[in-house]
Scaffold this active site. Structure first.
Site, mmCIF file in Angstrom:
data_model
loop_
_atom_site.group_PDB
_atom_site.id
_atom_site.type_symbol
_atom_site.label_atom_id
_atom_site.label_comp_id
_atom_site.label_asym_id
_atom_site.label_seq_id
_atom_site.Cartn_x
_atom_site.Cartn_y
_atom_site.Cartn_z
ATOM 1 N N LYS A 115 -13.730 9.040 -4.668
ATOM 2 C CA LYS A 115 -12.607 8.101 -4.605
ATOM 3 C C LYS A 115 -11.342 8.876 -4.921
ATOM 4 O O LYS A 115 -11.390 9.880 -5.639
ATOM 5 C CB LYS A 115 -12.799 6.990 -5.648
ATOM 6 C CG LYS A 115 -12.040 5.737 -5.324
ATOM 7 C CD LYS A 115 -12.803 4.890 -4.328
ATOM 8 C CE LYS A 115 -12.042 3.645 -3.929
ATOM 9 N NZ LYS A 115 -12.855 2.750 -3.112
ATOM 10 N N GLY A 148 -9.568 -16.280 -1.714
ATOM 11 C CA GLY A 148 -8.886 -15.133 -1.093
ATOM 12 C C GLY A 148 -8.905 -15.325 0.408
ATOM 13 O O GLY A 148 -9.960 -15.617 0.994
ATOM 14 N N ASN A 184 -7.729 -9.905 4.211
ATOM 15 C CA ASN A 184 -8.604 -9.274 5.201
ATOM 16 C C ASN A 184 -10.057 -9.738 5.054
ATOM 17 O O ASN A 184 -10.671 -10.223 6.011
ATOM 18 C CB ASN A 184 -8.494 -7.744 5.074
ATOM 19 C CG ASN A 184 -9.428 -7.025 6.028
ATOM 20 O OD1 ASN A 184 -10.607 -6.880 5.744
ATOM 21 N ND2 ASN A 184 -8.911 -6.617 7.165
ATOM 22 N N VAL A 185 -10.607 -9.624 3.856
ATOM 23 C CA VAL A 185 -12.028 -9.949 3.662
ATOM 24 C C VAL A 185 -12.254 -11.465 3.757
ATOM 25 O O VAL A 185 -13.147 -11.926 4.478
ATOM 26 C CB VAL A 185 -12.540 -9.411 2.300
ATOM 27 C CG1 VAL A 185 -14.013 -9.751 2.112
ATOM 28 C CG2 VAL A 185 -12.334 -7.900 2.204
ATOM 29 N N GLY A 186 -11.434 -12.236 3.048
ATOM 30 C CA GLY A 186 -11.617 -13.697 3.016
ATOM 31 C C GLY A 186 -11.490 -14.328 4.385
ATOM 32 O O GLY A 186 -12.338 -15.143 4.791
#
Ligand code: NAD
Length: 424
Positions: free
Chosen positions: A106, A218, A221-223
């Site tokens: 990371k 949310g 993007n993901v939600g």
């Protein structure tokens, strides 16, 4: 999986639990906990007033037993070395669990990117990547976007790498713009993966996802993409929220219509959507009487205080670390199934792998092929975790969460690779 506690200490605590499940020795635990390399760099930027400002950045390469390091780079004033070390370790487990030929890494720069203009952002990105170039490469370490970085950042990284090495290697970063070898599937890959996993879990629990009610926290993007793909699979998305609050409709929302409204006509927040039964607060969304809850916003929203009030039977973690360890204990006792983040939100890194392979072959994979590969890989991972959880850890009603099963499979693969290489 970030918590307010020291993130690296938290990551080590989780590894302790996994080590005891797998019966690992103290030496093996230490070998797994310690990162292989920590690179710290100073990143100069000529600011708009003409003065040079230096920012600190890191690249932590946690483990390469299974292959080249892989993991995103985040820009945040909150990030620090401990966080990057923890996230690097979690990438090792996530990549291992997905069966990808990657280790874990990371990166991060301690900066508030919203205070930089475009020119400053380009400089910080190019200078950071130039500084870590000796340690990255298509067969060595392959960065990708994370919090506050995006395909444009990857284009700057690629250019800095080419400038510094004289080599145009598209596969040195993933999550690139389509013009530079990226895939147009990347944007929705995490949401598609979360929906795929939710469907697989719903099949185990109820025989299918059709008509099951879902609440999603949310709508980024993901939600959004999770909501869209779940609705396409016949689930009823009855509640959606974002940072300002949420909306509820027992008939279910069409996520595409909500998205269209908030981007084109509205204020940008779901709370302003018109066709709703009632508006709800985020806390209420988390405790609604629904079949499936998808936290897809930020970490630590499912707190020990909320744990007893949660009524969903299935939680699918779209966000990283949305469930606190204490809340998880309460929920496991209540018989709630929690599909952990390292499994549920691994669609992004799986699509990154597809992009990397495509770049290395100079290929032209189609959207349908890329989607089918992602769905297959995530379904296989889910089935492997479910089987381990049921057969080895007692499954639903037992003392362990699905997270313990996921992490055990992931760590075991790394241990076996390290043993084969004579590293432990
Ligand atoms: P995003 O910035 O696109 O969207 C975040 C959403 O959460 C927004 O709708 C925002 O309004 C909402 N939100 C923020 N704070 C909130 C709060 N306190 N309460 C309720 N809602 C809140 O981010 P994203 O890319 O969708 O990422 C969401 C989560 O998923 C993060 O934990 C991220 O680390 C994780 N994740 C993302 C990806 C990916 O590919 N984007 C991959 C793996 C994991």
């Amino acid at each position: 999986m970030i918590s307010r506690l020291d993130p690296y200490e938290e990551a080590k605590k989780q590894l302790r639990v996994t080590s005891s499940i797998l019966g690992l020795s103290e030496e093996e635990y230490e070998a797994l906990a310690t990162p292989e390399r920590i690179v710290q760099v100073k990143v100069p930027v000529i600011m708009r007033d003409g003065k040079v400002k230096h920012f600190v950045g890191w690249r932590v390469q946690h483990n390469s037993a299974l292959g080249p390091y892989k993991g995103g780079v985040r820009y945040s004033s909150e990030t620090n070395l401990s966080e990057v070390m923890a996230l690097a370790m979690w990438m090792t487990w996530k990549n291992s669990l997905a069966g990808l030929p990657y280790g874990g890494a990371k990166g991060g720069i301690q900066v508030d990117p919203f205070k930089l203009n475009q020119l400053e952002l380009m400089q910080i990105s190019k200078n950071y990547f130039s500084a870590i170039t000796p340690f990255v490469g298509v067969d060595l370490d392959i960065p990708a976007p994370d919090v506050n970085t995006n395909p444009q950042t990857m284009a700057w990284f690629l250019e800095a790498y080419e400038e510094r090495t004289g080599r145009m290697e598209l596969g040195v970063v993933t999550g690139k713009p389509v013009e530079l070898g990226g895939l147009n599937t990347r944007i929705y890959s995490t949401g598609l993966g979360v929906a795929t996993i939710a469907e697989a879990a719903a099949k185990k629990l109820w025989g299918g996802i059709e008509g099951r009610t879902v609440a999603i926290q949310g709508f980024g993007n993901v939600g959004y993409y999770t909501a869209k793909f779940l609705a396409e699979r016949g689930a009823k998305v009855v509640a959606i929220s974002d940072i300002k609050g949420g909306i509820y409709s027992s008939k279910g929302f069409d996520p595409e219509k909500v998205k269209e409204f908030i981007t084109k006509q509205g204020s940008g927040f779901v709370i302003d959507y018109q066709n709703v039964e009632r508006r709800i607060a985020n806390e209420e969304l988390l405790t609604l009487d629904v079949d499936i809850l998808v936290p897809a916003a930020v970490e630590n929203v499912i707190t020990p205080e909320l744990g007893p009030k949660i009524r969903a039977k299935l939680i699918v973690e779209g966000a990283n670390g949305p469930t606190s360890p204490e809340a998880e204990e309460i929920l496991v006792k209540k018989g709630v199934v929690i599909v952990p983040d390292i499994l549920a939100n691994s669609g992004g890194v799986i699509m990154s792998h597809i992009e990397w392979v495509n770049n290395r072959m100079g290929g032209w994979i189609t959207e349908d092929e890329a989607k089918a590969k992602l769905i297959q890989k995530m379904t296989d991972s889910f089935n492997a975790v479910w089987e381990f959880w049921e057969k080895r850890l007692g499954g639903l009603g037992g003392a362990y969460s699905m997270r313990a099963a996921a992490q055990a499979i992931a760590v075991d693969r790394v241990v076996r690779a390290m043993k084969l290489k004579g590293l432990i």
